[in-house]
Design an enzyme around this catalytic site. Structure first.
Site, mmCIF file in Angstrom:
data_model
loop_
_atom_site.group_PDB
_atom_site.id
_atom_site.type_symbol
_atom_site.label_atom_id
_atom_site.label_comp_id
_atom_site.label_asym_id
_atom_site.label_seq_id
_atom_site.Cartn_x
_atom_site.Cartn_y
_atom_site.Cartn_z
ATOM 1 N N ARG A 1 -7.013 -8.351 -8.659
ATOM 2 C CA ARG A 1 -7.688 -9.528 -9.004
ATOM 3 C C ARG A 1 -9.068 -9.123 -9.201
ATOM 4 O O ARG A 1 -9.374 -8.318 -9.205
ATOM 5 C CB ARG A 1 -7.484 -10.238 -7.692
ATOM 6 C CG ARG A 1 -7.758 -9.674 -6.237
ATOM 7 C CD ARG A 1 -7.820 -10.387 -5.015
ATOM 8 N NE ARG A 1 -7.924 -9.720 -3.784
ATOM 9 C CZ ARG A 1 -8.967 -9.210 -3.581
ATOM 10 N NH1 ARG A 1 -10.004 -9.401 -4.197
ATOM 11 N NH2 ARG A 1 -9.124 -8.661 -2.252
ATOM 12 N N GLU B 1 -2.913 6.414 7.862
ATOM 13 C CA GLU B 1 -3.502 7.409 7.246
ATOM 14 C C GLU B 1 -4.451 8.324 8.137
ATOM 15 O O GLU B 1 -5.093 7.995 9.210
ATOM 16 C CB GLU B 1 -4.667 6.778 6.221
ATOM 17 C CG GLU B 1 -3.915 6.100 4.886
ATOM 18 C CD GLU B 1 -4.892 5.362 4.004
ATOM 19 O OE1 GLU B 1 -6.114 5.200 4.405
ATOM 20 O OE2 GLU B 1 -4.167 4.952 2.988
ATOM 21 N N HIS C 1 -14.261 -3.021 9.039
ATOM 22 C CA HIS C 1 -13.442 -2.774 7.782
ATOM 23 C C HIS C 1 -13.771 -3.864 6.701
ATOM 24 O O HIS C 1 -13.087 -4.110 5.686
ATOM 25 C CB HIS C 1 -11.991 -2.670 7.933
ATOM 26 C CG HIS C 1 -11.587 -1.667 8.840
ATOM 27 N ND1 HIS C 1 -11.906 -0.355 8.841
ATOM 28 C CD2 HIS C 1 -11.218 -1.747 10.090
ATOM 29 C CE1 HIS C 1 -11.496 0.484 9.600
ATOM 30 N NE2 HIS C 1 -10.927 -0.538 10.562
ATOM 31 N N LYS D 1 0.919 -1.185 -0.019
ATOM 32 C CA LYS D 1 -0.234 0.052 0.052
ATOM 33 C C LYS D 1 1.105 1.215 -0.151
ATOM 34 O O LYS D 1 0.480 2.342 -0.638
ATOM 35 C CB LYS D 1 -1.021 0.044 1.177
ATOM 36 C CG LYS D 1 -1.964 -1.149 1.078
ATOM 37 C CD LYS D 1 -3.029 -0.911 2.267
ATOM 38 C CE LYS D 1 -4.054 -1.918 2.117
ATOM 39 N NZ LYS D 1 -3.869 -3.323 2.003
#
Length: 614
Positions: free
Chosen positions: A297, A200, A235, A116
């Site tokens: 994917r 973040e 999440h 990420k």
């Protein structure tokens, strides 16, 4: 065109790929572990190869065995599905090096987008907007804590190699950062073999918007519009829909164009998803949508895109992998109606969504929806894998049409003896905020209690079931002209309850030992009352039992320690998630039968807490 295909996966997605491959005249090969020997994907394929014991690290994650199975069976290509090895660049390269076709993006694209932190930097360089945060190499706890302070709380800790909600923690205050970081890193190392994280800024009113992209080997890249995956629990996506409610044409053009730029930046080939976080406090606006990550994917939620575009994304994958150009250009793609998908899991919302493991003796899914599943009646939900039972997908002319169809199908779903989240999903679909499309990723967290299914069936259903279980002799001793009413104890899922009922209401079968009550997606078993024995086992008596099979990864107390209500005692890893077992009241650890690294079965006594006097 590919003539024979090995599917390096299991369950629902393996069955989904087999369905399209068969329609295209492609021979299919399944792989399976010990636990999956009788699984639906094994029985559906033209051929199947055993690859190892039940744990994924001894079977589905062993790339060399999967490649050997393809070579042994003469398969030309390998489709990884999602999860497992689908985003493993080394496996993709090994497939190619073995002379096989990899049904997926180039290994270099997977590498570029797999971490990420590196992906965010690449997107910044390509002019794709990204969320504020820290994505550097320094992973020392003190430095990360300082970065979190600089970003400003709340912050989100994310595993750089993560996915599926694993390795993610929201932290609201500096005092909570160290524990959250350690837990996140431990879960990331266990799930992905990489404990590095990024930070973040937490978006206060976040919506999760993602765009389906597709590229081919001829330089073409298109998008197939967006999906809204904002309804999440911890999440993890619960209900997904397409298109995103409230998305105007200008904002759609901006976000979808950004997604195409992101895909082109890594020379993307095949199916991929660009995920964005949107600040929805003032509706969806192009200047308040930021790149989060790319999934290289097929996504679990791909059927909603298929339903609104009429495209079979697996067919596109197989055609692109065979060297063909994309079947449609951008101006040939359009949105038709609205689609919603719900993930039906074997889990008990009332017990903290603990997985429900065992045999599906009753398996009846509601009508009116597309069903993507890898199980059927009599199948086993195994402790070794994700407990998803099925994906239920509804399509309609409008959002309300799709929502109502999906809710009705879930309402009619009856599964026994395993518990499911069907009732919870119905409540979510009917919640006023969801109905009005007032969406953000915190909705379930805020409204959790309101979304819980009922603990008991309605009184009328209980009375009918009680009457069906009652012998005719219950009327003995009733006075003439008196109301015909009886009260008696019964066992509802093992819990003793008293039911008021009319004993004339049903014809009892003397051989009938129980009745199943299906209502609002829930199923209960009502049985005649009988005395029950045993050692108790609820936390109310201080006994801390293992809620499911798993591995003890942390022991936070020792025998003799004083503890307070809510204090963490043990951490159990099961179904790829961490579960904290806590003290039910103030007291002392009188007994401790757990050690770090130990494997435990469901119902095992792990600890015993003696209540503090006074």
């Amino acid at each position: 065109m590919i003539q024979s295909l090995l599917i390096a996966n299991r369950g629902e997605i393996a069955c989904r790929i087999i369905r399209t491959a068969r329609a295209m005249g492609i021979r299919t090969v399944a792989v399976y572990s010990d636990a999956d020997a009788q699984a639906l994907h094994v029985r559906s394929a033209d051929e199947a190869v055993h690859i190892g014991p039940s744990p994924v690290r001894e079977s589905y994650l062993l790339g060399d065995r999967i490649i050997a199975a393809a070579q042994q069976t003469g398969a030309q290509a390998i489709h990884p599905g999602y999860g497992f090895l689908s985003e493993n660049a080394e496996f993709a390269q090994a497939v190619i090096d073995a002379g096989l076709i990899w049904v997926g993006p180039n290994p270099s694209s997977i590498t570029a987008m797999g971490l990420k932190d590196a992906a965010k930097q690449l997107m910044q360089d390509a002019g794709v907007p990204t969320t504020p945060g820290y994505l550097g190499a320094d992973q020392s706890p003190a430095f990360l804590a300082a970065q979190a302070d600089a970003i400003g709380y709340p912050v989100l800790i994310k595993a750089v190699a993560g996915g599926g909600g694993k390795g993610m923690r929201k932290v609201d205050a500096p005092a909570d950062f160290a524990d959250a970081l350690a837990s996140c890193q431990r879960e990331a190392a266990s799930s992905f073999g990489n404990d590095h994280v990024l930070l973040e800024k937490w978006v206060t009113n976040p919506r999760h918007i993602e765009v389906q992209v597709f590229g081919d080997t001829h330089g073409n890249v298109v998008h197939l519009f967006e999906r809204d995956c904002s309804l999440q629990r911890r999440h993890q996506k619960v209900i997904e829909e397409a298109p995103a409610p409230g998305m105007d044409a200008a904002t759609r053009e901006a976000i979808c164009s950004a997604a195409v730029r992101a895909a082109k930046a890594v020379d993307y080939v095949g199916a991929g998803t660009i995920e964005f976080i949107a600040d929805g406090s003032e509706g969806l606006r192009a200047d308040r949508i930021w790149f989060m990550e790319m999934n290289t994917r097929l996504q679990v939620e791909h059927p909603v895109t298929e339903e609104i575009t009429g495209v079979d994304l697996v067919e596109w994958q197989l055609r692109v992998a065979s060297g063909e150009p994309l079947p449609l250009a951008q101006d040939q793609l359009s949105i038709n109606g609205h689609a919603m998908e719900a993930r039906l899991y074997a889990e008990d919302p009332i017990k903290g969504f603990l997985p429900s493991i065992g045999r599906l003796d009753t398996f009846d899914l509601g009508e009116g929806c597309r069903i993507d599943t890898g199980v059927g009646q009599g199948a086993e939900i195994s402790p070794f894998y994700d407990p998803m039972i099925a994906k239920m997908i509804a399509h309609g002319a409008t959002r309300d049409d799709a929502r109502e169809t999906l809710a009705a199908a879930l309402d009619d779903t009856a599964i026994w003896p395993l518990k499911t989240n069907a009732g919870f999903l119905v409540k979510a679909l009917e919640h006023p905020d969801f109905v009005a499309a007032r969406l953000d990723t915190g909705l379930i967290g805020r409204e959790g209690d309101a979304l819980m299914p009922p603990h008991h069936p309605e009184a009328e259903a209980l009375a009918d079931a009680a009457a069906a279980l009652t012998p005719g002799g219950v009327l003995a001793g009733f006075r003439l002209n008196a109301p015909v009413r009886a009260e008696a104890p019964f066992l509802l899922d093992g819990e003793t309850i008293t039911i008021a009922f009319d004993p004339r209401g049903g014809e009892a079968d003397p051989n009938h030992e129980d009745v199943l009550i299906a209502q609002a997606g829930q199923v209960w078993r009502l049985a005649p009352w009988r005395a029950t024995g045993g050692a108790g086992g609820g936390a109310s008596d201080g006994a801390i039992l293992s809620p499911m099979p798993g591995r003890i990864i942390a022991v936070s107390v020792a025998a003799g320690d004083a503890v307070v209500k809510g204090q963490k005692l043990l951490t159990l890893e099961a179904m790829k998630m961490e579960h904290s077992l806590i003290a039910p009241f103030d007291g002392t650890v009188a007994e401790l039968n757990a050690s770090e690294g130990g494997q435990v079965s469901e119902g095992v006594l792990l600890a015993k807490i003696e209540k503090a006097e006074g």
